[in-house]
Design an enzyme around this catalytic site. Structure first.
Site, short mmCIF file in Angstrom:
data_model
loop_
_atom_site.label_atom_id
_atom_site.label_comp_id
_atom_site.label_asym_id
_atom_site.label_seq_id
_atom_site.Cartn_x
_atom_site.Cartn_y
_atom_site.Cartn_z
N ASP A 1 0.84 -1.20 0.00
CA ASP A 1 0.00 0.00 0.00
C ASP A 1 0.87 1.25 0.00
O ASP A 1 2.06 1.19 0.33
CB ASP A 1 -0.87 0.02 1.26
CG ASP A 1 -2.10 -0.86 1.10
OD1 ASP A 1 -2.30 -1.40 0.00
OD2 ASP A 1 -2.85 -0.98 2.09
N MET B 1 -10.24 7.14 8.35
CA MET B 1 -10.56 7.72 7.04
C MET B 1 -11.58 8.85 7.19
O MET B 1 -12.50 8.97 6.37
CB MET B 1 -11.11 6.63 6.10
CG MET B 1 -10.08 5.61 5.71
SD MET B 1 -10.70 4.44 4.50
CE MET B 1 -11.71 3.40 5.50
N LYS C 1 -3.38 3.05 -3.51
CA LYS C 1 -4.33 3.97 -4.14
C LYS C 1 -4.18 5.31 -3.45
O LYS C 1 -4.31 5.41 -2.25
CB LYS C 1 -5.75 3.45 -3.98
CG LYS C 1 -5.93 2.03 -4.47
CD LYS C 1 -7.38 1.61 -4.34
CE LYS C 1 -7.55 0.13 -4.60
NZ LYS C 1 -7.33 -0.69 -3.43
C1 LIG Z 1 -7.79 2.44 4.45
S1 LIG Z 1 -7.72 2.65 6.16
C2 LIG Z 1 -6.78 1.26 6.58
C3 LIG Z 1 -6.71 0.98 8.05
C4 LIG Z 1 -5.72 -0.08 8.41
N1 LIG Z 1 -6.06 -1.35 7.82
C5 LIG Z 1 -5.56 -0.23 9.91
O1 LIG Z 1 -5.94 -1.25 10.49
O2 LIG Z 1 -4.99 0.69 10.52
C6 LIG Z 1 -6.58 3.98 6.33
C7 LIG Z 1 -6.89 4.83 7.54
O3 LIG Z 1 -6.22 4.32 8.69
C8 LIG Z 1 -5.84 5.37 9.54
N2 LIG Z 1 -4.37 5.37 9.68
C9 LIG Z 1 -3.50 4.61 8.99
N3 LIG Z 1 -2.24 4.82 9.39
C10 LIG Z 1 -2.32 5.76 10.37
C11 LIG Z 1 -1.35 6.40 11.18
N4 LIG Z 1 -0.06 6.12 11.07
N5 LIG Z 1 -1.78 7.32 12.10
C12 LIG Z 1 -3.09 7.59 12.22
N6 LIG Z 1 -4.05 7.01 11.49
C13 LIG Z 1 -3.68 6.10 10.57
C14 LIG Z 1 -6.35 6.66 8.90
O4 LIG Z 1 -7.63 6.92 9.42
C15 LIG Z 1 -6.41 6.26 7.45
O5 LIG Z 1 -7.30 7.08 6.73
#
Ligand SMILES: C[S@@+](CC[C@H](N)C(=O)[O-])C[C@H]1O[C@@H](n2cnc3c(N)ncnc32)[C@H](O)[C@@H]1O
Length: 259
Positions: A37, A170, A58
């Site tokens: 990703d 998100m 994406k």
């Molecule tokens: C498509 S979702 C995937 C979530 C992922 N599978 C998980 O379990 O963390 C992506 C979202 O995860 C959150 N996210 C991912 N990495 C992050 C980080 N390092 N700090 C804060 N939020 C994060 C944000 O809300 C972002 O928009």
């Protein structure tokens, strides 16, 4: 005889390689091919030193590879006997479309496994020192995304204000709409809220304030496009992140203070 390939749907955790599981590290070391990703840290990828890396992330402003094309790549590589890691931020089954990939692999008869990861829903609050279910303050949390408006709207309508901690993924770009919806539903304007950007990355930035100020909070430029997690509820005012030094005074709910 067909060579034995294996596709591992691996959770990369929130960012820094420290938050990988040992199994994730093992699978990365063994991999021939890593499909990753956009949010995956370069230090995590570097562990897969003998693998070919393909960015299938994406993100806005560049041509997108479709979900179906990613699934075809996984099936194709698995059927050729390759050791494939499909590397996803956080946990592969939390808003990560890992379920669809697992289903496609199962239908194609390709051996696969799930390697759970530390979801940002848990890690971002923890790294900011927010205990999501602090005893006496909150005994449940819900993880939601405003990207699915129908579900988040129905959920917020169904939840009595202040009952649980809300963790929204998100939803950074929708923070104004989320705050308005909660306020309209009767959540007090002074309910603590936190915006946690880039947890476990060099762009980590934390904002805390009242729910009625969430819409207006503006991160610094260097963190403005980092992924963000929002926490709403009494626990968002807690900060247990300091390891050394004096802890700031913490106002706990009266039920906890009595214990
Ligand atoms: C498509 S979702 C995937 C979530 C992922 N599978 C998980 O379990 O963390 C992506 C979202 O995860 C959150 N996210 C991912 N990495 C992050 C980080 N390092 N700090 C804060 N939020 C994060 C944000 O809300 C972002 O928009």
């Amino acid at each position: 005889m067909k060579p034995a390939g294996l596709v591992s749907l691996v959770g990369a955790g929130p960012g820094h390689p420290d938050y990988l599981t040992q199994k994730a590290v093992r699978r990365l070391r063994e991999a021939d091919l890593v499909l990753h990703d956009a949010l995956v840290d370069p230090g995590v990828l570097a562990i897969a030193e003998r693998a070919e890396w393909v960015d299938v992330g994406k993100r806005a402003g560049r041509p997108q590879i479709s979900q179906e094309a990613i699934q075809r790549l996984l099936i194709d590589a698995g059927s050729k006997g390759r050791r494939v890691v499909r590397l996803k931020g956080g946990d592969p089954f939390v808003f990560g479309r890992g379920g669809e990939e697992a289903l496609a692999l199962r239908q194609a008869g390709i051996p696969f496994e799930i390697v759970p990861g530390v979801s940002s829903a848990i890690a971002a609050p923890a790294l900011a020192g927010i205990p999501l279910t602090h005893r006496g303050v909150a005994s449940a949390f819900v993880v939601v995304t405003t990207a699915d408006k129908a579900v988040s709207t129905a959920l917020i309508e169904a939840l009595p204000p202040g009952l649980v901690t809300i963790v929204a993924l998100m939803s950074f770009g929708n923070r104004a709409a989320l705050a308005t919806q909660l306020l309209d539903r009767g959540w007090p304007a002074q309910t603590p809220a936190a915006l946690l950007l880039g947890a476990a990355t060099p762009r980590q930035w934390t904002w805390r304030g009242a729910l009625n100020a969430l819409a207006a909070c503006e991160p610094p430029a260097e963190s403005a496009d980092a992924p963000g997690t929002i926490v709403v509820g009494a626990v968002a005012s807690l900060d247990l992140s300091l390891v050394h030094g004096e802890l700031p005074p913490i106002a706990l709910a009266s039920s906890v203070a009595r214990e």
